[in-house]
Design an enzyme around this catalytic site. Structure first.
Site, mmCIF file in Angstrom:
data_model
loop_
_atom_site.group_PDB
_atom_site.id
_atom_site.type_symbol
_atom_site.label_atom_id
_atom_site.label_comp_id
_atom_site.label_asym_id
_atom_site.label_seq_id
_atom_site.Cartn_x
_atom_site.Cartn_y
_atom_site.Cartn_z
ATOM 1 N N HIS A 140 -18.300 67.227 -24.911
ATOM 2 C CA HIS A 140 -19.353 66.682 -24.063
ATOM 3 C C HIS A 140 -18.761 66.044 -22.798
ATOM 4 C CE1 HIS A 140 -23.366 64.712 -23.376
ATOM 5 N NE2 HIS A 140 -22.597 63.850 -22.739
ATOM 6 N N GLU A 141 -17.845 65.112 -22.991
ATOM 7 C CA GLU A 141 -17.245 64.438 -21.834
ATOM 8 C C GLU A 141 -16.432 65.431 -21.003
ATOM 9 O OE1 GLU A 141 -18.347 61.535 -21.050
ATOM 10 O OE2 GLU A 141 -19.366 61.268 -22.981
ATOM 11 N N HIS A 188 -18.677 66.983 -18.552
ATOM 12 C CA HIS A 188 -18.835 66.094 -17.387
ATOM 13 C C HIS A 188 -17.577 66.179 -16.520
ATOM 14 C CE1 HIS A 188 -22.520 64.013 -18.468
ATOM 15 N NE2 HIS A 188 -22.053 63.540 -19.600
ATOM 16 N N GLU A 247 -25.769 65.958 -17.187
ATOM 17 C CA GLU A 247 -25.995 66.187 -18.619
ATOM 18 C C GLU A 247 -26.107 67.677 -18.931
ATOM 19 O OE1 GLU A 247 -25.980 64.214 -21.429
ATOM 20 O OE2 GLU A 247 -25.074 62.817 -20.029
HETATM 21 ZN ZN ZN Z 1 -23.259 62.636 -21.095
#
Ligand code: ZN
Length: 499
Positions: free
Chosen positions: A263-264, A267, A293
């Site tokens: 997830h990170e 980003h 997101e």
């Molecule tokens: Zn996030």
């Protein structure tokens, strides 16, 4: 020096303060010795105050007045022009909020945030109620100062997702809800998956090695970033050349950290691939929380929970943690796609996560429209949980008090998470049109083809394009919930043999 050059060097200095402040906050969450807090907070306050002062100063006004004139604008290159537009928007916004109102807001939200942790722990909604009431009232006043012609909630939404209002979100979320709820209902009829085989002892160092491996796989550059440990995972950027990600380790189950790294990492690669020409312009960051997101969720869910992705990488887990050699890949794949209604948003699966967000959006909207009073918040929450998820909290800790967003004053933020899923579905559909089918690409080990498309159509633009424009240019369509619903339906029908 020309006015433009002076303006640019002024903005660069502002940016330098923000860059340093970002690294100080990273340090506070990761490496700082306990006793360092006071000095860090003092330095952070100085840097933030100074960069805010610069953003609303007479000097700034002078530059903007000159550079906003049509004849001056016409002479500006594309990046400088966008810079002037964006910085002027921020300037007008900050200038219109009365200073005492803003000061009160900062004071109330910092007290509220501070009180929240204890109130949550003590399951005490009554202590938080007056804070929520005042924050909503202050937010309404600030929204009115920013734009008296728009309704307050739309102004707040616009701060996170420019160009998207509550009406549009309602349409999108109604469609999303109508598609997701029947899928969740159908999956509930299927036998529960036994997750106990994923429990065990997983060393921090092993999980960190796996984290770095996964970051390498998705194309995150270690030369322009690093992975550290923090209480709550986050990404902090001095994009594109210093973008740091963090994770949190559950020593009894490696799935938590592995997926938070993906997830990170999503980003992270967004920020690492922003056009370097945007450095120092304030445009060198993701364009909105929703688009951000969309990238993190793309790598965490659409890529990271795909069977064919792991076909190439699953052996690595067994190499680091031999106990995984006994778990076949298809069992692992099911184990990272368990769909089960639950109470806590941050622990929710790919599918039910949307419903947690929709509940928060509908409740926030009602609070701002005045059709729901803060005192009735827990009841409204309870009813919607029952209706959409079929599970209800027996305490506030697992109910309305679970998230820090409202105590922190961030009304209007929640929709970004589900908008991110919707955008991600649209990107995926376009990738499948232009590059190839997701499963086929991943089966061939061609994740880089997908990532390359995202670099070109999303990442490199930084803040040069607002979200709606970005979707339009990349996907040749307006916002649409159908692609993500199609992805969910295809995936979960197959996985749970729903037909
Ligand atoms: Zn996030």
């Amino acid at each position: 020096m020309s006015t433009l050059e002076e303006f640019k060097s002024y903005v660069r200095k502002m940016n330098d303060f923000r860059h340093a402040a970002g690294l100080l906050s990273w340090d506070m969450e990761t490496k700082m010795p306990k006793k360092g807090a006071d000095a860090h907070i003092s330095a952070l306050t100085t840097l933030s105050t100074e960069s805010f002062r610069m953003s609303v100063s007479d000097e700034m006004k002078g530059y903007l007045d000159i550079l906003s004139k049509p004849e001056e604008r016409a002479r500006l290159d594309e990046i400088s022009c966008k810079m002037v537009t964006k910085i002027k928007e921020d300037y007008d916004e900050s200038k219109n909020i009365p200073e005492d109102l803003y000061a009160r807001y900062v004071e109330v939200t910092s007290h509220s945030q501070h009180t929240w942790a204890a109130a949550k722990h003590a399951n005490d909604f009554e202590t938080m109620r007056p804070y929520f009431e005042e924050i909503i009232s202050l937010s309404k006043s600030m929204a009115h100062s920013i734009n008296p012609d728009k309704n307050a909630y739309d102004v707040l939404l616009g701060q996170y997702e420019k160009g998207i209002d509550a009406e549009k979100i309602t349409d999108l979320f109604d469609e999303l809800k109508a598609g997701v709820i029947p899928l969740v209902e159908a999956i509930k009829e299927k036998p529960l998956f036994d997750e106990s085989l994923f429990k065990g002892d997983f060393s921090k160092s092993g999980q960190e090695a796996l984290g770095y491996y996964l970051l390498d796989v998705i194309g995150y550059s270690r030369e322009a970033g690093r992975l550290d440990e923090s209480e709550h995972p986050f990404t902090v950027g001095g994009a594109p050349y210093d973008v740091r990600v963090t994770t949190n380790y559950d020593l009894s189950d490696l799935r938590s950290s592995a997926f938070s790294v993906l997830h990170e990492g999503g980003h992270g690669i967004y920020e690492q691939h922003i056009n370097p020409e945007l450095i120092g312009t304030t445009l060198n960051t993701g364009t909105s929380t929703g688009i951000h997101e969309s990238q993190s969720r793309f790598y965490e869910n659409i890529i990271g929970r795909n069977y064919y992705f792991w076909k190439h990488h699953y052996d690595k887990i067994g190499e680091i943690f031999p106990q995984y050699r006994n778990i076949p890949l298809d069992v692992f794949h099911k184990g990272v796609n368990v769909v089960q209604p639950s109470l806590i948003r941050t622990e929710a699966d790919e599918l039910t996560y949307n419903l947690h967000i929709i509940i928060r959006f509908e409740v926030e909207k009602a609070l701002f429209e005045g059709t729901l009073a803060v005192k009735d918040l827990p009841t409204a929450w309870h009813d919607k949980m029952q209706e959409y998820l079929g599970v209800v909290p027996t305490n506030h800790k697992e109910g309305v008090l679970q998230d820090i967003h409202w105590p922190g004053g961030m009304f209007g933020y929640f929709p970004s998470y589900a908008l991110g899923n919707i955008y991600g579905g649209q990107f995926l559909a376009q990738i499948e049109k232009e590059v190839g089918h997701l499963d086929h690409l991943l089966a061939k080990g061609e994740l880089d083809q997908i990532t390359k498309w995202l670099h070109t159509n999303v990442h490199r633009h930084g803040m040069m394009k607002d979200p709606v424009q970005m979707i339009q240019d990349a996907c040749h369509s307006s916002l649409d919930a159908k692609p993500i619903l199609k992805y969910y339906t295809d995936k979960y029908t197959k996985l749970y043999k729903l037909k």
